[in-house]
Design a protein around this motif. Structure first.
Motif, PDB file in Angstrom:
ATOM      1  N   ASN A 186      -8.192   4.606   8.688  1.00 38.77           N
ATOM      2  CA  ASN A 186      -7.604   3.737   9.707  1.00 38.77           C
ATOM      3  C   ASN A 186      -7.635   4.378  11.098  1.00 38.77           C
ATOM      4  O   ASN A 186      -8.309   3.890  12.019  1.00 38.77           O
ATOM      5  CB  ASN A 186      -6.177   3.401   9.253  1.00 38.77           C
ATOM      6  CG  ASN A 186      -5.445   2.479  10.197  1.00 38.77           C
ATOM      7  OD1 ASN A 186      -6.015   1.973  11.161  1.00 38.77           O
ATOM      8  ND2 ASN A 186      -4.182   2.270   9.938  1.00 38.77           N
ATOM      9  N   ASP A 231      -6.589   6.665  -1.063  1.00 33.68           N
ATOM     10  CA  ASP A 231      -5.921   5.578  -0.346  1.00 33.68           C
ATOM     11  C   ASP A 231      -7.047   4.650   0.107  1.00 33.68           C
ATOM     12  O   ASP A 231      -7.629   4.824   1.173  1.00 33.68           O
ATOM     13  CB  ASP A 231      -5.115   6.124   0.846  1.00 33.68           C
ATOM     14  CG  ASP A 231      -4.447   5.002   1.636  1.00 33.68           C
ATOM     15  OD1 ASP A 231      -4.675   3.816   1.305  1.00 33.68           O
ATOM     16  OD2 ASP A 231      -3.710   5.308   2.592  1.00 33.68           O
ATOM     17  N   HIS A 261      -2.852   7.889   6.779  1.00 35.96           N
ATOM     18  CA  HIS A 261      -1.723   6.966   6.698  1.00 35.96           C
ATOM     19  C   HIS A 261      -0.585   7.546   5.886  1.00 35.96           C
ATOM     20  O   HIS A 261       0.586   7.415   6.243  1.00 35.96           O
ATOM     21  CB  HIS A 261      -2.196   5.633   6.099  1.00 35.96           C
ATOM     22  CG  HIS A 261      -1.274   4.502   6.374  1.00 35.96           C
ATOM     23  ND1 HIS A 261      -0.135   4.275   5.631  1.00 35.96           N
ATOM     24  CD2 HIS A 261      -1.289   3.543   7.336  1.00 35.96           C
ATOM     25  CE1 HIS A 261       0.490   3.206   6.114  1.00 35.96           C
ATOM     26  NE2 HIS A 261      -0.182   2.745   7.150  1.00 35.96           N
ATOM     27  N   GLY A 289       0.826  -1.200   0.000  1.00 32.50           N
ATOM     28  CA  GLY A 289       0.000   0.000   0.000  1.00 32.50           C
ATOM     29  C   GLY A 289       0.862   1.251   0.000  1.00 32.50           C
ATOM     30  O   GLY A 289       0.553   2.244  -0.663  1.00 32.50           O
ATOM     31  N   THR A 290       1.948   1.191   0.743  1.00 29.03           N
ATOM     32  CA  THR A 290       2.858   2.334   0.802  1.00 29.03           C
ATOM     33  C   THR A 290       3.428   2.625  -0.585  1.00 29.03           C
ATOM     34  O   THR A 290       3.500   3.786  -1.014  1.00 29.03           O
ATOM     35  CB  THR A 290       3.995   2.046   1.810  1.00 29.03           C
ATOM     36  OG1 THR A 290       3.396   1.799   3.085  1.00 29.03           O
ATOM     37  CG2 THR A 290       4.966   3.199   1.913  1.00 29.03           C
ATOM     38  N   ARG A 308      -8.494  -0.171   2.403  1.00 25.27           N
ATOM     39  CA  ARG A 308      -9.629  -1.012   2.811  1.00 25.27           C
ATOM     40  C   ARG A 308     -10.901  -0.602   2.067  1.00 25.27           C
ATOM     41  O   ARG A 308     -11.978  -0.495   2.660  1.00 25.27           O
ATOM     42  CB  ARG A 308      -9.823  -0.923   4.334  1.00 25.27           C
ATOM     43  CG  ARG A 308      -8.642  -1.454   5.121  1.00 25.27           C
ATOM     44  CD  ARG A 308      -8.847  -1.428   6.627  1.00 25.27           C
ATOM     45  NE  ARG A 308      -7.672  -1.948   7.315  1.00 25.27           N
ATOM     46  CZ  ARG A 308      -6.558  -1.256   7.563  1.00 25.27           C
ATOM     47  NH1 ARG A 308      -6.473   0.016   7.202  1.00 25.27           N
ATOM     48  NH2 ARG A 308      -5.525  -1.831   8.181  1.00 25.27           N
ATOM     49  N   LYS A 364      -4.499  -6.954   3.419  1.00 22.81           N
ATOM     50  CA  LYS A 364      -5.062  -6.626   4.740  1.00 22.81           C
ATOM     51  C   LYS A 364      -6.228  -7.583   4.976  1.00 22.81           C
ATOM     52  O   LYS A 364      -6.005  -8.786   5.021  1.00 22.81           O
ATOM     53  CB  LYS A 364      -5.455  -5.153   4.775  1.00 22.81           C
ATOM     54  CG  LYS A 364      -4.245  -4.281   4.482  1.00 22.81           C
ATOM     55  CD  LYS A 364      -4.319  -2.904   5.009  1.00 22.81           C
ATOM     56  CE  LYS A 364      -2.923  -2.331   5.169  1.00 22.81           C
ATOM     57  NZ  LYS A 364      -2.028  -2.501   4.016  1.00 22.81           N
TER      58      LYS A 364
HETATM   59  C1  LIG Z   1      -5.008   3.276   5.218  1.00 23.32           C
HETATM   60  C2  LIG Z   1      -3.715   2.608   4.875  1.00 23.32           C
HETATM   61  N1  LIG Z   1      -3.055   2.988   3.781  1.00 23.32           N
HETATM   62  C3  LIG Z   1      -1.899   2.426   3.411  1.00 23.32           C
HETATM   63  C4  LIG Z   1      -1.343   1.414   4.163  1.00 23.32           C
HETATM   64  C5  LIG Z   1       0.004   0.863   3.750  1.00 23.32           C
HETATM   65  O1  LIG Z   1      -0.038  -0.458   3.361  1.00 23.32           O
HETATM   66  P1  LIG Z   1       1.276  -1.384   3.445  1.00 23.32           P
HETATM   67  O2  LIG Z   1       1.407  -1.797   4.859  1.00 23.32           O
HETATM   68  O3  LIG Z   1       0.924  -2.525   2.514  1.00 23.32           O
HETATM   69  O4  LIG Z   1       2.408  -0.586   2.945  1.00 23.32           O
HETATM   70  C6  LIG Z   1      -1.983   0.976   5.321  1.00 23.32           C
HETATM   71  C7  LIG Z   1      -1.379  -0.087   6.158  1.00 23.32           C
HETATM   72  O5  LIG Z   1      -1.799  -0.381   7.227  1.00 23.32           O
HETATM   73  C8  LIG Z   1      -3.208   1.595   5.696  1.00 23.32           C
HETATM   74  O6  LIG Z   1      -3.849   1.247   6.812  1.00 23.32           O
END
Ligand SMILES: Cc1ncc(COP(=O)(O)O)c(C=O)c1O
Length: 343
Positions: A143, A172, A87, A62-63, A175, A203
């Motif tokens: 989150n 983003d 995030h 996700g990052t 979820r 996730k």
């Molecule tokens: C809302 C949100 N965006 C992005 C990410 C990043 O995902 P990753 O851990 O796969 O890099 C997360 C991870 O918990 C998240 O909760």
């Protein structure tokens, strides 16, 4: 058999299901940097279809998905506007500054739900010596807001505010399937107001690795270049993509059960003397419970662990509990039992 904790720290702890492991073992693969991995291609096509976008790109996390999108939408020195506890700002190692050279403009919110008028007021005037706000980022579900959902009409209002200033919009949607399930709409409706969306299969969807970036064909071609530059060009990644295809079919329909269990847990926490919970804000699979002083989050998490339950401190006052596919009704019952008495 070894003791298994009821692990409510995050939905990232989910393990691939037996049918995912089978699909991974049997996946047809090729070199994805050459565009020749049929399973990656199938996952990308399905992701684009589900999000109502022209194309998609499989990325490592996700990052990385957020980083690729921020980079593709902006120029160094510009400003990305986002919710204050999101995030991208808090948990991605300043990637937007380090990789894209953009500065964040943070907009405070109620439980992670951006108010379009507050966003409008936060935008700097178009003057040549001020950083140009060029991107609006939204997180749905949110989150740190406690898994809250921004309703679709609000998303369209946010897009309209961004467009007034010629800004791009990025979601983003780590979820997004939780959001769509709770809002009772297709994920494509949640994604529609955005030029790009990234969502995670690692996730609540149980796949071991990966996220999908979705947008126009032109945007995805740009994203592919940036992904490679970041070292994210993967080879026989179909082994990973196979799990995502199973997730869409088998896990997405079960998210409503994660939400039901989160609500049951929230009710229990709300009736516990050491916690307070804003029950109306428990909308998906995340429960933020405030610890009543003088007890601390560290003390309570340690005591929970003694009782076989894992949860994470989230900020100075809250503990975050996340339900997911590996928490069935029996595991939930163990968590509820651990909350039968004070700490
Ligand atoms: C809302 C949100 N965006 C992005 C990410 C990043 O995902 P990753 O851990 O796969 O890099 C997360 C991870 O918990 C998240 O909760």
């Amino acid at each position: 058999m070894s003791f298994e904790f009821v692990d409510l720290r995050s939905d990232t702890v989910t393990r691939p299901t037996p049918s995912m492991r089978k699909a991974m073992a049997e996946a047809e693969v090729g070199d994805d940097v050459y565009g020749e991995d049929p399973t990656v291609n199938a996952l990308q096509e399905e992701a684009a279809r589900l999000m109502g976008k022209e194309a998609a790109l499989f990325v490592a996390s996700g990052t990385m998905g957020n980083a690729v999108c921020v980079k593709a939408h902006t120029q160094p020195g510009e400003e990305a506007v986002m919710e204050a506890t999101c995030h991208i700002y808090w948990f991605e190692n300043g990637g937007m500054a380090a990789i894209s050279g953009v500065i964040p403009k943070l907009v405070p919110s109620d439980h992670g739900i951006l108010d379009p008028q507050k966003v409008r007021e936060a935008l700097r005037p178009a003057v040549y010596y001020l950083p140009r706000p060029s991107l609006l980022c939204v997180e749905n579900t949110h989150n740190m807001g406690g898994g809250t959902c921004t309703p679709v009409p609000v998303l369209h209002e946010l897009r309209a505010v961004a467009r007034e200033r010629g800004m791009a919009t990025h979601l983003d949607g780590a979820r997004i399937f939780n959001a769509a399930t709770a809002l009772g709409v297709a994920p494509s409706e949640v994604a529609a107001p955005f030029d790009s969306v990234q969502f995670c299969i690692s996730k609540g969807l149980c796949a071991p690795v990966g996220s999908l970036v979705c947008g126009t064909k032109e945007f995805i071609e740009k994203a592919r270049v940036i992904r490679k530059r970041l070292g994210g060009g993967m080879r026989q990644a179909g082994v990973l993509a196979a799990a995502g295809l199973v997730a869409f079919k088998e896990i997405v329909p079960t998210l409503k059960d994660d939400h039901r269990r989160a609500r049951t847990l929230a009710m229990k926490l709300a009736s516990h003397p050491d916690f307070s919970v804003e029950i109306d804000w428990v909308q998906t699979n995340i429960v933020m419970a405030k610890v009543r002083p003088p007890k601390t989050t560290a003390q309570v998490c340690a005591a929970l662990k003694e009782r076989g339950v894992l949860a994470s401190p989230a900020g100075p006052a809250n503990i975050r509990f996340v339900t997911h596919h590996d928490i069935d009704d029996a595991a939930l019952a163990r968590a509820l039992e651990a909350l039968d008495k004070p700490f």
